[in-house]
Write a protein that holds these residues in place. Structure first.
Motif, mmCIF file in Angstrom:
data_model
loop_
_atom_site.group_PDB
_atom_site.id
_atom_site.type_symbol
_atom_site.label_atom_id
_atom_site.label_comp_id
_atom_site.label_asym_id
_atom_site.label_seq_id
_atom_site.Cartn_x
_atom_site.Cartn_y
_atom_site.Cartn_z
ATOM 1 N N UNK A 1 0.814 -1.151 -0.036
ATOM 2 C CA UNK A 1 0.116 -0.213 0.000
ATOM 3 C C UNK A 1 0.841 1.344 0.093
ATOM 4 N N UNK A 2 0.142 2.384 -0.277
ATOM 5 C CA UNK A 2 1.079 3.768 -0.336
ATOM 6 C C UNK A 2 1.515 3.953 0.936
ATOM 7 N N UNK A 3 0.900 3.591 2.201
ATOM 8 C CA UNK A 3 1.186 3.954 3.429
ATOM 9 C C UNK A 3 2.321 3.225 3.923
ATOM 10 N N UNK A 4 2.305 1.927 3.478
ATOM 11 C CA UNK A 4 3.570 0.988 3.841
ATOM 12 C C UNK A 4 4.608 1.374 2.971
ATOM 13 N N UNK A 5 4.487 1.703 1.688
ATOM 14 C CA UNK A 5 5.614 2.229 0.982
ATOM 15 C C UNK A 5 6.464 3.455 1.616
ATOM 16 N N UNK A 6 5.647 4.249 2.377
ATOM 17 C CA UNK A 6 6.248 5.562 2.815
ATOM 18 C C UNK A 6 7.142 5.243 3.840
ATOM 19 N N UNK A 7 6.918 3.988 4.427
ATOM 20 C CA UNK A 7 7.945 3.502 5.566
ATOM 21 C C UNK A 7 9.317 3.336 4.990
ATOM 22 N N UNK A 8 9.385 2.860 3.619
ATOM 23 C CA UNK A 8 10.639 2.481 2.931
ATOM 24 C C UNK A 8 11.877 3.484 2.947
ATOM 25 N N UNK A 9 11.166 4.857 3.037
ATOM 26 C CA UNK A 9 12.210 5.857 2.837
ATOM 27 C C UNK A 9 13.520 5.709 3.811
ATOM 28 N N UNK A 10 14.650 5.706 3.343
ATOM 29 C CA UNK A 10 15.830 5.391 4.100
ATOM 30 C C UNK A 10 16.269 3.906 4.045
ATOM 31 N N UNK B 1 3.954 -9.208 -6.766
ATOM 32 C CA UNK B 1 2.651 -8.920 -7.486
ATOM 33 C C UNK B 1 3.133 -9.029 -9.017
ATOM 34 N N UNK B 2 2.228 -9.850 -9.858
ATOM 35 C CA UNK B 2 2.421 -10.079 -11.333
ATOM 36 C C UNK B 2 2.209 -8.559 -11.940
ATOM 37 N N UNK B 3 3.180 -8.191 -12.345
ATOM 38 C CA UNK B 3 3.034 -6.677 -13.082
ATOM 39 C C UNK B 3 2.211 -6.576 -14.095
ATOM 40 N N UNK B 4 2.043 -7.669 -14.862
ATOM 41 C CA UNK B 4 1.031 -7.637 -15.770
ATOM 42 C C UNK B 4 -0.519 -7.794 -15.458
ATOM 43 N N UNK B 5 -0.630 -8.646 -14.449
ATOM 44 C CA UNK B 5 -1.846 -9.334 -14.247
ATOM 45 C C UNK B 5 -2.503 -7.944 -13.406
ATOM 46 N N UNK B 6 -1.801 -7.273 -12.709
ATOM 47 C CA UNK B 6 -2.327 -6.482 -11.727
ATOM 48 C C UNK B 6 -1.697 -4.913 -12.308
ATOM 49 N N UNK B 7 -1.531 -4.630 -13.589
ATOM 50 C CA UNK B 7 -1.223 -3.330 -13.873
ATOM 51 C C UNK B 7 -2.312 -2.253 -13.814
ATOM 52 N N UNK B 8 -3.452 -2.494 -13.745
ATOM 53 C CA UNK B 8 -4.509 -1.728 -13.454
ATOM 54 C C UNK B 8 -4.267 -1.082 -11.873
ATOM 55 N N UNK B 9 -3.969 -2.053 -11.036
ATOM 56 C CA UNK B 9 -3.929 -1.520 -9.601
ATOM 57 C C UNK B 9 -2.699 -0.748 -9.477
ATOM 58 N N UNK B 10 -1.476 -1.151 -9.970
ATOM 59 C CA UNK B 10 -0.301 -0.268 -10.003
ATOM 60 C C UNK B 10 -0.495 1.001 -10.752
ATOM 61 N N UNK B 11 -1.217 0.996 -11.868
ATOM 62 C CA UNK B 11 -1.363 2.486 -12.714
ATOM 63 C C UNK B 11 -2.279 3.150 -11.886
ATOM 64 N N UNK B 12 -3.373 2.730 -11.154
ATOM 65 C CA UNK B 12 -4.081 3.414 -10.162
ATOM 66 C C UNK B 12 -3.596 4.149 -8.717
ATOM 67 N N UNK B 13 -2.473 3.359 -8.382
ATOM 68 C CA UNK B 13 -1.707 3.958 -7.276
ATOM 69 C C UNK B 13 -2.372 3.202 -6.104
#
Length: 328
Positions: free
Chosen positions: A193-202, A266-278
């Motif tokens: 999720x975007x919230x979890x990704x924010x914790x990846x900084x650093x 994640x399968x980047x082709x199968x879930x392209x819509x979820x990735x593109x939509x953020x």
């Protein structure tokens, strides 16, 4: 009329001789059916119940088949029963042959008002949910006269004993009896999720994965964490994969990741819509790796002459040649 039991062994032995008219030799169908029932259950009790015959009759059928073949098909031990190498080689051939006979007989037996044979198609759950439903709807719009029976199960390779005409399979590349047309090879990357990704900084990738829950997809016949294990080896990462949550389907693992429950591959082709939509994000660039698996359309060579099978196969191949993204 069935042969008397006392004549079965003699008939089995005489069947080695070629038919005088050059046709097929006599096949011990009752004995083969008995062996199939026992081999699938590894139990004389269960097989006898399924066939509605006595255990002694069942045992005689299997014993005379072994006598005819000159080798043991089953190992009978105090702790249980198992297939010998010969039995393991014979069982899938016998089961597949009986499945095909049964399906052909069903297709020939028309009920009143039945317009034609039903095409049986199998798809993995996530493929069916994300790509398959729209694929089937498009096919039905183009060919409304072909009825389709859809089944689904989560696993690697062809579904066992389901009597399907065509199957979309999730599997490693390999040679086999079935004709396999590749749809796409799966590339995967850690996503959350975007919230979890924010914790990846650093953090680097290793530290981020170590600090968060790993979300797995269970694969029938494969050990826990197969996909994450393959990813770690390919990336040269020394991280344990025997932790986290395991789900029946990739779609469920992605839903958990979107809800902030952890990191999934994640399968980047199968879930392209979820990735593109953020809704799902990949916090690390250049972290995509091949999974070693792909999606294939599989059909048995014997079914290629069936018009409905040939139509569906050629239509799917053409569609994926035109539209690379599976979810498009």
């Amino acid at each position: 009329m069935p042969l008397p039991r006392t004549d079965i062994a003699e008939a089995l032995r005489s069947s080695e001789a070629e038919a005088p008219d050059g046709g097929r030799v006599w096949l011990p169908l009752n004995a083969l059916r008995a062996f199939e029932a026992v081999g699938q259950r590894l139990s004389f009790t269960g097989a006898a119940s399924a066939l509605h015959i006595s255990q002694s009759a069942l045992s005689r059928h299997v014993g005379r088949l072994e006598e005819y073949l000159g080798c043991r098909l089953l190992e009978r031990r105090a702790q249980g029963m198992s297939l010998t190498a010969a039995g393991a080689a014979l069982l899938p051939v016998v089961a597949d042959s009986f499945d095909r006979i049964e399906e052909t007989l069903k297709s020939l037996r028309r009920e009143p008002g039945h317009g034609g044979r039903v095409l049986k198609v199998h798809m993995p759950p996530t493929f069916l949910h994300i790509a398959g439903l729209s694929l089937l709807a498009e096919f039905r719009r183009a060919f409304p006269g072909v009825p389709i029976d859809v089944s689904s199960s989560n696993g690697v390779g062809l579904p066992a004993g389901r009597g399907v005409d065509l199957a979309v399979v999730f599997d490693r590349p390999h040679l086999g009896d079935a004709i396999r047309d590749p749809l796409w090879m799966v590339s995967q990357t850690p996503a959350c999720s975007p919230e979890l990704a924010a914790r990846a900084e650093g953090l680097d990738l290793v530290a981020f994965l170590r600090a968060n829950e790993l979300l797995h997809v269970k694969l029938e016949g494969e050990p826990f964490g197969t996909l994450w294990g393959t990813y770690m080896r390919h990336r040269g990462l020394d991280l344990a994969v025997s932790r986290g949550l395991a789900f029946e389907t990739e779609a469920l693992a992605v839903q958990c990741a979107v809800a902030g429950g952890g990191v999934t591959l994640v399968d980047v082709d199968m879930f392209a819509a979820e990735l593109a939509g953020g809704r799902l994000v990949t916090p690390f660039a250049d972290a995509t790796s091949p999974s070693g698996f792909g999606y294939y359309l599989a059909v048995h060579p014997d079914d290629m002459a069936d018009p409905a099978v040939a139509l569906f196969r050629s239509w799917v191949i053409q569609r994926y040649a035109q539209v690379p993204s599976p979810a498009a």
